[in-house]
Enzyme design. Structure first.
Site, mmCIF file in Angstrom:
data_model
loop_
_atom_site.group_PDB
_atom_site.id
_atom_site.type_symbol
_atom_site.label_atom_id
_atom_site.label_comp_id
_atom_site.label_asym_id
_atom_site.label_seq_id
_atom_site.Cartn_x
_atom_site.Cartn_y
_atom_site.Cartn_z
ATOM 1 N N LYS A 298 0.829 3.978 2.417
ATOM 2 C CA LYS A 298 1.440 3.564 1.112
ATOM 3 C C LYS A 298 0.339 2.889 0.238
ATOM 4 C CE LYS A 298 4.205 -0.567 0.338
ATOM 5 N NZ LYS A 298 4.704 -1.817 1.170
ATOM 6 N N HIS B 55 0.109 0.865 -2.193
ATOM 7 C CA HIS B 55 0.388 -0.401 -2.955
ATOM 8 C C HIS B 55 0.578 -1.317 -1.910
ATOM 9 C CE1 HIS B 55 4.358 1.520 -2.724
ATOM 10 N NE2 HIS B 55 4.910 0.272 -2.769
#
Length: 217
Positions: free
Chosen positions: A102, A104
């Site tokens: 991921k 963010h």
């Protein structure tokens, strides 16, 4: 009925363990097939978690964290952790990985418990065919923290030779020193057929012959 026999019957009732003639990825023709992708209800995943929890208790496996390799290991580790608490009053952490990091928010590839040094991690898997998932999982865990792996739990040990004379379970132990704990083995399934606990006596001879041809001790 022992929990091992209960589990084999549960797999049959869930259409996860079936008998017939199946061409495996290896090219071998097997008289049985295990498809854990056929678990699909809340009742099934709840019961499945209980069998994993009972395996943890029976083998007295010490662990701080249950880890489920994406994707099939994710519901397994969650259900096993929940069942260990509800059935045995033992509270463990759990986590699993994303296939892609991921980029963010908190970022990273691990969801759930944040691994830390000296955590004892138990990997929760469905089956081991070639040991690929375990080999991919270890670097992921070690990248997060200096953890130790206390074992791997799987549904079924096929007790079957790989490319050499050893099974994937034996190879994992030889290569990494990690013990694999199956809820049941192929021999348990054969015994269940012999005892009439599940249907499939018409395939018994083929099961025994397959074991004799491809099996390991």
């Amino acid at each position: 009925m022992s929990y091992k026999k209960e589990f084999i019957k549960f797999m049959c009732d869930s259409n996860v363990l079936t008998f017939g003639e199946f061409t495996l990825k290896s090219g071998r023709i097997a008289p049985y097939f295990i498809n854990t992708g056929n678990y699909k209800t809340g009742e099934q995943i709840g019961k499945l978690g209980e069998f994993y929890a009972r395996c943890v208790e029976e083998n007295k496996i010490g662990a701080d964290v249950f880890f489920g390799p994406a994707y099939k290991g994710i519901p397994l580790c969650v259900s096993a952790a929940a069942s260990l608490y509800s059935k045995f009053g033992k509270n463990v952490n759990y986590c699993f990985n994303r296939k892609e990091a991921k980029d963010h928010g908190e970022g990273g590839v691990i969801v759930g418990h944040k691994l830390k040094d000296n955590d004892k991690v138990l990997i929760i898997e469905d089956v081991i065919t070639a040991g690929t998932a375990v080999r991919e999982t270890l670097p992921i865990l070690k990248k997060e923290a200096d953890v130790s792996v206390s074992g791997v739990i799987i549904s079924v040990d096929r007790m079957e030779k790989g490319k050499g004379d050893k099974s994937a379970v034996q190879e994992i132990y030889e290569e990494f020193g990690i013990k694999v704990y199956p809820i049941v083995t192929l021999l348990d399934i054969i015994e269940c057929i012999k005892d009439g606990d599940i249907d499939g006596k018409q395939y018994l001879d083929k099961m025994i012959e397959y074991r004799k041809t491809y099996g390991v001790q």
